[in-house]
Scaffold this motif. Structure first.
Motif, PDB file in Angstrom:
ATOM      1  N   THR A 185      -7.130  -2.479   9.033  1.00  0.00           N
ATOM      2  CA  THR A 185      -6.333  -3.168   7.868  1.00  0.00           C
ATOM      3  C   THR A 185      -5.951  -4.359   8.206  1.00  0.00           C
ATOM      4  O   THR A 185      -4.999  -4.699   9.039  1.00  0.00           O
ATOM      5  CB  THR A 185      -5.360  -2.101   7.238  1.00  0.00           C
ATOM      6  OG1 THR A 185      -5.823  -0.851   6.936  1.00  0.00           O
ATOM      7  CG2 THR A 185      -4.784  -2.808   5.862  1.00  0.00           C
ATOM      8  N   SER A 186      -6.335  -5.485   7.279  1.00  0.00           N
ATOM      9  CA  SER A 186      -5.859  -6.819   7.590  1.00  0.00           C
ATOM     10  C   SER A 186      -4.568  -7.097   6.779  1.00  0.00           C
ATOM     11  O   SER A 186      -3.417  -7.710   7.603  1.00  0.00           O
ATOM     12  CB  SER A 186      -6.815  -7.732   7.097  1.00  0.00           C
ATOM     13  OG  SER A 186      -8.194  -7.524   7.274  1.00  0.00           O
ATOM     14  N   TYR A 187      -4.260  -6.564   5.730  1.00  0.00           N
ATOM     15  CA  TYR A 187      -2.931  -6.489   5.165  1.00  0.00           C
ATOM     16  C   TYR A 187      -2.668  -5.388   4.169  1.00  0.00           C
ATOM     17  O   TYR A 187      -3.409  -4.900   3.878  1.00  0.00           O
ATOM     18  CB  TYR A 187      -2.845  -7.896   4.227  1.00  0.00           C
ATOM     19  CG  TYR A 187      -3.051  -9.020   4.894  1.00  0.00           C
ATOM     20  CD1 TYR A 187      -2.255  -9.876   5.415  1.00  0.00           C
ATOM     21  CD2 TYR A 187      -4.283  -9.960   4.773  1.00  0.00           C
ATOM     22  CE1 TYR A 187      -2.429 -11.183   6.040  1.00  0.00           C
ATOM     23  CE2 TYR A 187      -4.495 -11.077   5.224  1.00  0.00           C
ATOM     24  CZ  TYR A 187      -3.507 -11.772   6.020  1.00  0.00           C
ATOM     25  OH  TYR A 187      -3.608 -12.798   6.535  1.00  0.00           O
ATOM     26  N   VAL A 188      -1.324  -5.071   4.037  1.00  0.00           N
ATOM     27  CA  VAL A 188      -0.724  -4.323   2.949  1.00  0.00           C
ATOM     28  C   VAL A 188      -0.045  -4.997   2.004  1.00  0.00           C
ATOM     29  O   VAL A 188       0.923  -5.702   2.591  1.00  0.00           O
ATOM     30  CB  VAL A 188      -0.029  -3.147   3.552  1.00  0.00           C
ATOM     31  CG1 VAL A 188       0.637  -2.181   2.632  1.00  0.00           C
ATOM     32  CG2 VAL A 188      -1.068  -2.160   4.515  1.00  0.00           C
ATOM     33  N   VAL A 189      -0.520  -4.845   0.757  1.00  0.00           N
ATOM     34  CA  VAL A 189       0.295  -5.564  -0.093  1.00  0.00           C
ATOM     35  C   VAL A 189       1.313  -4.454  -0.810  1.00  0.00           C
ATOM     36  O   VAL A 189       0.734  -3.483  -1.227  1.00  0.00           O
ATOM     37  CB  VAL A 189      -0.636  -6.041  -1.282  1.00  0.00           C
ATOM     38  CG1 VAL A 189       0.282  -6.669  -2.302  1.00  0.00           C
ATOM     39  CG2 VAL A 189      -1.727  -6.891  -0.747  1.00  0.00           C
ATOM     40  N   ALA A 190       2.593  -4.595  -0.447  1.00  0.00           N
ATOM     41  CA  ALA A 190       3.600  -3.593  -1.067  1.00  0.00           C
ATOM     42  C   ALA A 190       4.683  -4.034  -2.219  1.00  0.00           C
ATOM     43  O   ALA A 190       5.018  -4.951  -2.221  1.00  0.00           O
ATOM     44  CB  ALA A 190       4.453  -3.397   0.257  1.00  0.00           C
ATOM     45  N   GLY A 191       4.628  -3.222  -3.067  1.00  0.00           N
ATOM     46  CA  GLY A 191       5.452  -3.172  -4.155  1.00  0.00           C
ATOM     47  C   GLY A 191       6.666  -2.598  -4.058  1.00  0.00           C
ATOM     48  O   GLY A 191       6.896  -2.153  -3.039  1.00  0.00           O
ATOM     49  N   GLU A 192       7.421  -2.127  -5.280  1.00  0.00           N
ATOM     50  CA  GLU A 192       8.530  -1.528  -5.274  1.00  0.00           C
ATOM     51  C   GLU A 192       8.111  -0.153  -5.050  1.00  0.00           C
ATOM     52  O   GLU A 192       7.123   0.402  -5.193  1.00  0.00           O
ATOM     53  CB  GLU A 192       9.234  -1.388  -6.724  1.00  0.00           C
ATOM     54  CG  GLU A 192       9.758  -2.936  -6.916  1.00  0.00           C
ATOM     55  CD  GLU A 192      11.069  -3.055  -6.162  1.00  0.00           C
ATOM     56  OE1 GLU A 192      11.772  -2.083  -5.607  1.00  0.00           O
ATOM     57  OE2 GLU A 192      11.165  -4.197  -5.484  1.00  0.00           O
ATOM     58  N   ALA A 193       8.923   0.921  -4.211  1.00  0.00           N
ATOM     59  CA  ALA A 193       8.856   2.045  -3.869  1.00  0.00           C
ATOM     60  C   ALA A 193       7.439   2.398  -3.228  1.00  0.00           C
ATOM     61  O   ALA A 193       6.995   3.409  -3.357  1.00  0.00           O
ATOM     62  CB  ALA A 193       8.899   3.173  -5.312  1.00  0.00           C
ATOM     63  N   ALA A 194       7.169   1.308  -2.394  1.00  0.00           N
ATOM     64  CA  ALA A 194       6.043   1.659  -1.533  1.00  0.00           C
ATOM     65  C   ALA A 194       6.726   2.704  -0.279  1.00  0.00           C
ATOM     66  O   ALA A 194       7.540   2.710   0.098  1.00  0.00           O
ATOM     67  CB  ALA A 194       5.674   0.367  -0.748  1.00  0.00           C
TER      68      ALA A 194
END
Length: 266
Positions: A185-194
């Motif tokens: 995985t190159s990136y993880v895009v994380a929002g609220e409550a990840a």
């Protein structure tokens, strides 16, 4: 597949049986006189079919590819090919390896495409269709390459995008949207409550992006602040929305940073 109104199975069968059509290219040489020899065809129905045939020349490239009837290539695969290569000529010159780079394409599908264009008669068919004036380019919005070769995972709740919208942006910019985190995985895009996906990314050392950082990566939303470090320590946070000069202490001296139009100059 070319969405020619009025050219259904019954009409197509008659055209073949009457020796008028041997390949798709023959459809574009049909005349009013020929059509009037078909069962139940009158002046109006002949004119309507000729008009529909003429309109089909402007169909998008994926319709043409699907219409070729390439083994193992359905309408969705045809659309992926058209979007990825952009023109029929580029696809004709592509190797199995190049076609296999498309997300969702395996070696069997790629081999089917290459074999079709190498087959005797295909070159003549393509030339005849081109001479008839058929569109051979992808008309859709071209796919970007900002995330080419990268795999991203979206997790948690984002502020301005749904997960589907974020994943669509990833694909639109040449990346692959995945549902699981791995070392690849190159990136993880994380929002609220990840949750677990974020924890796994941190365990594997996968870079984690906020929503703003993700959009900035795509050029869709600029960062509003910049952090300035000296000797590894955060010394000031600059508001990029406010033009002006900032004096930053560094190594016993001072640097002047100028902010203008959201950009920093030293």
């Amino acid at each position: 597949a070319m969405d020619i109104e009025g050219l259904g199975t019954a009409v197509a069968t008659q055209l073949v049986e009457k020796d008028m059509v041997h390949s798709a290219a023959d459809i574009y040489t049909l005349t009013r006189e020929q059509l009037l020899t078909l069962d139940k065809f009158k002046e109006k129905s002949a004119e309507n079919l000729l008009s529909a045939i003429e309109r089909s020349k402007q169909n998008n490239l994926d319709k043409l590819l699907f219409g070729f009837g390439i083994r193992n290539i359905g309408d969705k695969a045809a659309a992926l090919l058209a979007e990825h290569f952009g023109t029929l000529q580029a696809l004709r010159e592509a190797t199995v390896e190049k076609i296999s780079e498309i997300d969702g394409f395996g070696g069997v599908m790629a081999q089917s495409v290459v074999e079709f264009f190498a087959k005797e008669g295909t070159t003549d068919l393509v030339h005849r269709l081109a001479d008839a004036g058929l569109n051979m380019q992808w008309k859709g919005e071209p796919k970007g390459d900002k995330l080419a070769g990268k795999t991203l995972v979206v997790t948690g709740t984002l502020e301005s995008l749904s997960r589907n919208e974020a994943e669509a942006l990833i694909v639109k910019n040449g990346g692959k949207a995945s549902g699981s985190v791995s070392k690849k995985t190159s990136y993880v895009v994380a929002g609220e409550a990840a949750g677990s996906k974020l924890r796994k990314a941190q365990e594997l050392g996968v870079p984690v992006l906020t929503e703003d950082e993700f959009l900035a990566l795509l050029g869709g939303k600029a960062e509003t602040t910049a952090e300035v470090y000296s000797d590894g320590k955060l010394v000031q946070t600059i508001d990029l929305a406010v033009d002006g000069e900032y004096r930053i202490e560094s190594g016993g001296g001072w640097n002047i940073l100028t902010v203008s139009g959201g950009k920093i100059a030293v």
